[in-house]
Design an enzyme around this catalytic site. Sequence first.
Site, short mmCIF file in Angstrom:
data_model
loop_
_atom_site.label_atom_id
_atom_site.label_comp_id
_atom_site.label_asym_id
_atom_site.label_seq_id
_atom_site.Cartn_x
_atom_site.Cartn_y
_atom_site.Cartn_z
N GLU A 128 0.91 -1.24 -0.03
CA GLU A 128 0.00 -0.22 -0.03
C GLU A 128 0.83 1.53 0.02
OE1 GLU A 128 -2.92 0.03 -0.57
OE2 GLU A 128 -3.21 -2.34 -0.50
N HIS A 131 1.81 2.20 -3.46
CA HIS A 131 0.99 2.81 -4.18
C HIS A 131 1.13 4.49 -3.78
CE1 HIS A 131 -1.18 -0.24 -6.03
NE2 HIS A 131 -1.60 -0.85 -5.06
N GLU A 199 -1.06 -3.05 -9.78
CA GLU A 199 -0.93 -3.70 -8.75
C GLU A 199 0.46 -4.68 -8.93
OE1 GLU A 199 -2.93 -4.30 -6.04
OE2 GLU A 199 -3.86 -2.49 -7.01
#
Length: 279
Positions: A128, A131, A199
Amino acid sequence: MKTALLMALMTMLLMVIGDYFGGLQGMTMMLIFGVAMNFFTYWNSDKMVLAHYNAKQVDKRTAPELYGIVEDLAKKAQIPMPKVYIINSPVPNAFATGRNPEHAAVAVNTALADILDRDELAGVLAHELSHVKHRDILISTVAASMAGAISTIAQWGMFFGGGRDENGESRNPIATILVMILAPMAAGLIQMAVSRSREFMADKSGGEICGKPDALADALLKIEAFAKRRVMPGATEATAHMFIINPFSGANMKQLFSTHPPTAERVRLLREQAKAMGR
């Protein structure tokens, strides 16, 4: 540039819906609405998503272990410390949101810490934070907000504006139903286009940040196993692409339009990365 392109595509889709249901007047209204929504979502989309899932902010005092892991990983990733949120949910998952690394947040479900060990949890959080580092979070969060709005407007269109042509005559009701179905689907396809590749990138970068790609691979398998048995309560199609694992993994029809690449492929690449790192 990606965010600007996404906003333009979403606004064009809104204008097409407006034109179908209200002609030139409807298209003009949707243009004005689209511009206003773009401005609003840029500044508030993260708050909207966190509020939808009733996420509660925690700190070093209220969640010392979770906060400590995020703090350590943020230093390794060389990004500002994001805000940390917990979502009360029996189905494990996680996502990141915000408009840039300076205004970012990571959110994890309460079930995540129950099924993962520390290394696996660190792997998920590193994914995460990747990202956040690579600025995926803005386009992801904006896509969630706008896709949700387009789906809602398409559903309302049949009742407000009546689906009439330029002469005020009712359009074919079958065509109206198709528009209501295809508009949200088009929004979903835009989400797919911006989320699948990121992803794979976040997995690779997350493996580098946490130093244990195998742990992230194990975490993905565990999370997906739960997602296949039960859909996460409160999950929506508009926000599904934000999570590390699609919360609709167990819903076959929704899997046809999954915004996530196959977990098996993600795990394979992470295993190869671990071997390359000598793990």
